[in-house]
Design an enzyme around this catalytic site. Structure first.
Site, mmCIF file in Angstrom:
data_model
loop_
_atom_site.group_PDB
_atom_site.id
_atom_site.type_symbol
_atom_site.label_atom_id
_atom_site.label_comp_id
_atom_site.label_asym_id
_atom_site.label_seq_id
_atom_site.Cartn_x
_atom_site.Cartn_y
_atom_site.Cartn_z
ATOM 1 N N ILE A 1 -7.217 -37.437 18.148
ATOM 2 C CA ILE A 1 -6.764 -38.434 17.179
ATOM 3 C C ILE A 1 -5.517 -39.127 17.694
ATOM 4 O O ILE A 1 -5.338 -40.332 17.541
ATOM 5 C CB ILE A 1 -6.482 -37.772 15.814
ATOM 6 C CG1 ILE A 1 -7.763 -37.173 15.234
ATOM 7 C CG2 ILE A 1 -5.886 -38.781 14.828
ATOM 8 C CD1 ILE A 1 -7.551 -36.365 13.971
ATOM 9 N N GLY B 1 0.970 -36.920 21.840
ATOM 10 C CA GLY B 1 2.416 -37.089 21.900
ATOM 11 C C GLY B 1 3.003 -36.346 23.084
ATOM 12 O O GLY B 1 2.276 -35.787 23.908
ATOM 13 N N TYR C 1 4.829 -33.583 23.096
ATOM 14 C CA TYR C 1 4.800 -32.129 22.988
ATOM 15 C C TYR C 1 3.517 -31.609 22.360
ATOM 16 O O TYR C 1 3.335 -30.405 22.263
ATOM 17 C CB TYR C 1 5.975 -31.641 22.127
ATOM 18 C CG TYR C 1 7.296 -32.226 22.530
ATOM 19 C CD1 TYR C 1 7.964 -31.751 23.651
ATOM 20 C CD2 TYR C 1 7.885 -33.256 21.801
ATOM 21 C CE1 TYR C 1 9.187 -32.278 24.031
ATOM 22 C CE2 TYR C 1 9.103 -33.792 22.172
ATOM 23 C CZ TYR C 1 9.753 -33.299 23.288
ATOM 24 O OH TYR C 1 10.962 -33.826 23.663
ATOM 25 N N ASP D 1 12.043 -39.531 12.670
ATOM 26 C CA ASP D 1 11.028 -40.169 13.510
ATOM 27 C C ASP D 1 10.062 -40.945 12.627
ATOM 28 O O ASP D 1 8.848 -40.868 12.778
ATOM 29 C CB ASP D 1 10.281 -39.108 14.325
ATOM 30 C CG ASP D 1 9.448 -39.727 15.448
ATOM 31 O OD1 ASP D 1 9.807 -40.843 15.911
ATOM 32 O OD2 ASP D 1 8.460 -39.103 15.872
ATOM 33 N N GLN E 1 0.831 -1.191 0.000
ATOM 34 C CA GLN E 1 0.000 0.000 0.000
ATOM 35 C C GLN E 1 0.868 1.245 0.000
ATOM 36 O O GLN E 1 1.925 1.277 0.623
ATOM 37 C CB GLN E 1 -0.921 0.008 1.230
ATOM 38 C CG GLN E 1 -1.873 1.188 1.272
ATOM 39 C CD GLN E 1 -2.928 1.029 2.347
ATOM 40 O OE1 GLN E 1 -3.091 -0.045 2.906
ATOM 41 N NE2 GLN E 1 -3.642 2.093 2.628
ATOM 42 N N GLY E 2 0.415 2.291 -0.699
ATOM 43 C CA GLY E 2 1.089 3.581 -0.699
ATOM 44 C C GLY E 2 0.084 4.660 -1.002
ATOM 45 O O GLY E 2 -1.116 4.402 -1.125
ATOM 46 N N SER E 3 0.564 5.888 -1.132
ATOM 47 C CA SER E 3 -0.351 7.002 -1.375
ATOM 48 C C SER E 3 -1.035 6.877 -2.732
ATOM 49 O O SER E 3 -2.102 7.420 -2.963
ATOM 50 C CB SER E 3 0.418 8.310 -1.297
ATOM 51 O OG SER E 3 1.456 8.319 -2.266
ATOM 52 N N TYR E 4 -0.421 6.129 -3.646
ATOM 53 C CA TYR E 4 -0.965 5.956 -4.998
ATOM 54 C C TYR E 4 -2.117 4.959 -5.030
ATOM 55 O O TYR E 4 -2.926 4.942 -5.948
ATOM 56 C CB TYR E 4 0.131 5.432 -5.930
ATOM 57 C CG TYR E 4 0.579 4.061 -5.527
ATOM 58 C CD1 TYR E 4 -0.032 2.923 -6.051
ATOM 59 C CD2 TYR E 4 1.558 3.901 -4.552
ATOM 60 C CE1 TYR E 4 0.333 1.670 -5.634
ATOM 61 C CE2 TYR E 4 1.925 2.652 -4.137
ATOM 62 C CZ TYR E 4 1.318 1.542 -4.670
ATOM 63 O OH TYR E 4 1.678 0.294 -4.236
ATOM 64 N N ASP F 1 15.700 -0.325 -13.206
ATOM 65 C CA ASP F 1 15.509 -0.421 -11.749
ATOM 66 C C ASP F 1 15.809 -1.830 -11.264
ATOM 67 O O ASP F 1 15.059 -2.416 -10.494
ATOM 68 C CB ASP F 1 14.083 -0.017 -11.363
ATOM 69 C CG ASP F 1 13.967 0.355 -9.882
ATOM 70 O OD1 ASP F 1 15.001 0.721 -9.281
ATOM 71 O OD2 ASP F 1 12.862 0.271 -9.329
ATOM 72 N N LYS G 1 -3.188 0.584 -3.774
ATOM 73 C CA LYS G 1 -2.869 -0.662 -3.079
ATOM 74 C C LYS G 1 -2.564 -1.778 -4.067
ATOM 75 O O LYS G 1 -2.916 -1.711 -5.239
ATOM 76 C CB LYS G 1 -4.055 -1.105 -2.203
ATOM 77 C CG LYS G 1 -4.414 -0.168 -1.070
ATOM 78 C CD LYS G 1 -5.622 -0.706 -0.301
ATOM 79 C CE LYS G 1 -6.031 0.238 0.813
ATOM 80 N NZ LYS G 1 -7.240 -0.243 1.540
#
Length: 733
Positions: free
Chosen positions: A421, A424, A426, A532, A67-70, A184, A72
């Site tokens: 389901i 474990g 962690y 694993d 996004q900019g002034s011109y 550019d 999006k």
């Protein structure tokens, strides 16, 4: 009076110049006239036969990309027409806020993109206007930009840099052939597709040569990448792009810019002198190419001669490049970006992607504004369809989640959690239902205080597109837990299904092993080890029992090969620069994956596990049997099983990891290659619960041994720090 300008960059998609108020309007106007710019912007109608003219109502807004002034840049989905479901990047420019020069650049970008069709240049699909706005509908490239890769993720070698430069050279040559100077060139304007091929974008500063000498005279671009003739404003040709090409090459190879002073004035002075201290760690070929590109006189610069790009292609630095294969995208890129669903925006700035996508009608700039952009409409000649995927809700905190959802939406806002389901150490895995669509998924809920899920998420994003690797659909983070939403495995565990199957033969076992070994070979070739690979982590997607529906799951212990600084390494980097002990560790982990497949194969064929007799065996007993490398290959099913099967089992379970088969060697083994001739006689098996208990006891014993130290990714690099003030920080996984 000199016209003052301020650069405003919207990352990855669009760069414009905002003009500061000049004290002399007449000098501004004369400058514009000198550059051949007129107020009237006439863009011819361009609607290809067979496709309907587009308008804003045909596009669903999904996310803000910039996004900019011109205006999006949006991520959008086409909702009507032959390309319904296709994702695009939609650049929306407000006519009222575009200065004359910016209007010219918008017209120029649209004209250039409509004319260009090249595999390494972003494609314009539609262009149209309303009373207050201009619209450009472009390729949506999910891989992010090359700057992010250079600064934050990957260790490149000269061989890798050569690949990107070669693709870039072909793109520049195509533009030059159309009489276009790019002007550019910088890493931010080089995007990557999901496979890792480049596409250059942002043609707001590109220009068709204006005088009879095919020179342009305007002062534009990013100062560090400017050629001397651009800096001194004496007129420049396409040769200026080859100077910028050299700057980019130097930066990719060294991590620093060749001409950079403490301020803009000093940088310009260094460029005009064109004196460079050449790093001696670069190859002679690389140094030679850089010297040929950094010629102060553009006429002497490589690529400026009558042969154009052929001079560059013939240079010894590119001797290993097959240019025809490169153009056809038959050369594998050195790096594959981590991308998940087609609408994922992990590589775009969260400042923008977190915003609600809204496109206001726009105020008409004046009564005759519509005439300034006459004939802006355009429809591409061919529209490639991609499968439409459902739009998934949104959420917070983890960098990846920031990209997907912003800050205010939680997992339970979009999903209803159902039964467990699996559980474990962690994490816990539950079934869940997407509230908006009633679609069922599995969600893995990870306790962040016990495990950092970043590596697992990145691996799933990068490699989850493989047909036999579970697909990551969405990610949420509430601060304490991370929620990984994945496809639901309705077919259950592989071993459970096989053991309950009435008929299971040696031929079927070979089909299963082929599918899994092929998947592991893919991962190992990418520098990923699972670590694993027990049978409970290999599941069926559906009830068909077809090997194609097999999925490798649970990458919680998986690792990507990284350098000491935490950056990923390309295969070329790994082969040439990685310490032997690191490769040895990686090879050991890969050998452990193959050993686990050997356990699975043995159990499928014999009907029982090789090292555990049942769930009551102690870890010490099991580990002693594993260490001895002794297991039965006679009696029971083994009396009717082929010698080739016994051979592959024994080589996959070899006690010495260095003598064990690799995944690719498994695929080349006669038992796999000639599997259509194998017996289809039914194999007997022990009680299902006894076998599964013995398997669980085996992996419980193995998991009691210490895990290898885990290498975590670094958050930034010297290149990112060096350029950190120039652009917003990029997100890494």
């Amino acid at each position: 009076m000199e016209l003052s300008m301020k650069k405003f960059t919207v990352r990855r998609f669009f760069s414009v110049y905002l003009r500061k108020k000049s004290r002399s309007k007449s000098s501004s106007l004369s400058r514009l006239e000198e550059e051949g710019i007129v107020k009237e912007i006439d863009i011819s109608n361009h609607v290809k036969e067979g496709f309907e003219k587009a308008d804003p109502s045909q596009f669903e807004l999904l996310k803000v990309l910039g996004q900019g002034s011109y205006g999006k840049v949006f991520l959008v989905r086409k909702v009507t027409g032959s390309d319904a479901g296709q994702l695009y990047a939609m650049k929306v420019l407000k006519k009222a806020t575009l200065k004359v020069r910016d209007r010219v650049r918008s017209k120029m970008e649209r004209d250039i993109l409509a004319e260009v069709n090249h595999p390494f240049i972003v494609k314009l699909h539609y262009a149209f206007q309303t009373e207050g706005k201009l619209y450009l509908i472009l390729d949506f490239l999910r891989g992010g930009d090359l700057f992010t890769r250079l600064s934050k993720e990957v260790m490149f070698t000269e061989e890798d840099v050569k690949f990107y430069l070669a693709e870039l050279a072909l793109a520049l040559d195509h533009l030059h052939g159309l009489g276009i100077i790019y002007r550019d060139l910088k890493p931010e304007n080089i995007l990557l597709d999901e496979e890792g091929h480049i596409k250059i974008t942002d043609f707001g500063l590109s220009k068709e040569a204006t005088d009879h000498d095919k020179r342009a005279y305007s002062f534009c671009g990013t100062i560090e990448y400017m050629a001397p003739e651009v800096v001194n404003r004496r007129g420049h040709t396409q040769s200026a792009d080859w100077w910028s090409f050299g700057v980019l090459m130097f930066e990719m190879l060294t991590g620093s810019l060749p001409f950079q002073g403490k301020d803009r004035k000093e940088t310009m002075a260094l460029i005009l002198k064109a004196k460079l201290g050449m790093p001696q760690f670069l190859s002679a070929e690389a140094q030679s190419l850089l010297r040929a590109l950094f010629k102060r006189n553009p006429c002497n610069r490589l690529g400026a001669g009558v042969d154009g790009v052929e001079e560059i292609k013939r240079h010894p630095f590119f001797v290993t490049i097959d240019w025809n294969k490169l153009y056809r995208k038959e050369i594998k890129p050195p790096f594959k970006p981590a991308v998940g669903r087609p609408e994922d925006t992990f590589h775009f700035d969260p400042e923008f992607t977190a915003r609600t996508p809204t496109d206001s009608p726009g105020v008409p700039p004046s009564a005759n504004a519509h005439h300034l952009f006459r004939g802006f409409s355009f429809v591409a000649s061919s529209l490639v369809q991609e499968p439409s995927q459902q739009d998934v809700p949104k959420a917070p905190i983890h960098p990846i989640v920031q990209q997907l959802h912003g800050n205010n939406i939680h997992f339970t806002d979009g999903y209803e959690i159902k039964e467990d389901i699996g559980v474990g150490s962690y994490s816990v895995c539950k079934r869940c239902v997407h509230k908006a669509t009633d679609a069922e998924y599995a969600v893995k809920i990870i306790d962040k205080s016990k495990r950092d899920p970043s590596e697992e998420i990145e691996i799933l994003l990068r490699y989850g597109q493989h047909p036999n690797i579970i697909t990551l659909k969405d990610v949420y983070d509430d601060g304490k837990y991370v929620y990984l939403v994945m496809e639901l495995m309705r077919g259950g565990e592989l071993l459970d299904r096989i053991l309950r199957q009435r008929c299971f033969s040696e031929r079927e076992a070979s089909d299963v092993l082929y599918t899994i070994a092929r998947t592991m070979d893919y991962l190992h070739s990418q520098g990923v080890v699972h670590r694993d690979l027990k049978p409970s982590n290999i599941l069926y997607m559906d009830e068909s029992g077809n090997p194609e529906s097999i999925r490798i799951c649970d990458f919680g212990f998986a690792k990507q090969l990284r350098a000491e600084n935490g950056l990923l390494m390309t295969p070329c980097y790994t082969a040439n620069f990685v310490a032997p002990e690191v490769l040895k560790r990686q090879g050991y982990d890969a050998a452990c994956d193959v050993w686990s497949l050997g356990i699975l194969l043995y159990t499928m064929l014999a009907g029982f596990t090789p090292f555990a007799n049942g769930p009551d065996d102690t870890p010490e007993e099991i580990l002693a049997r594993i260490g001895s490398g002794k297991y039965a290959l006679s009696g029971g099913n083994w009396d009717s099983i082929s010698d080739a099967a016994k051979d592959v089992v024994s080589k996959m379970l070899h006690v010495d990891p260095q003598q064990r088969l690799t995944a690719v060697q498994v695929l080349k083994h006669p038992w796999i290659v000639n599997r259509e001739y194998l017996s289809q006689n039914q194999l007997s098996r022990q009680d299902v619960h006894l076998v599964k208990g013995a398997m669980a006891a085996t992996y419980f014993a193995l998991n009691r041994t210490p895990q290898a130290p885990r290498l975590e990714p670094v958050l930034s690099s010297s290149l990112a720090q060096r350029r950190g003030m120039k652009r917003l920080t990029s997100t890494r996984l």
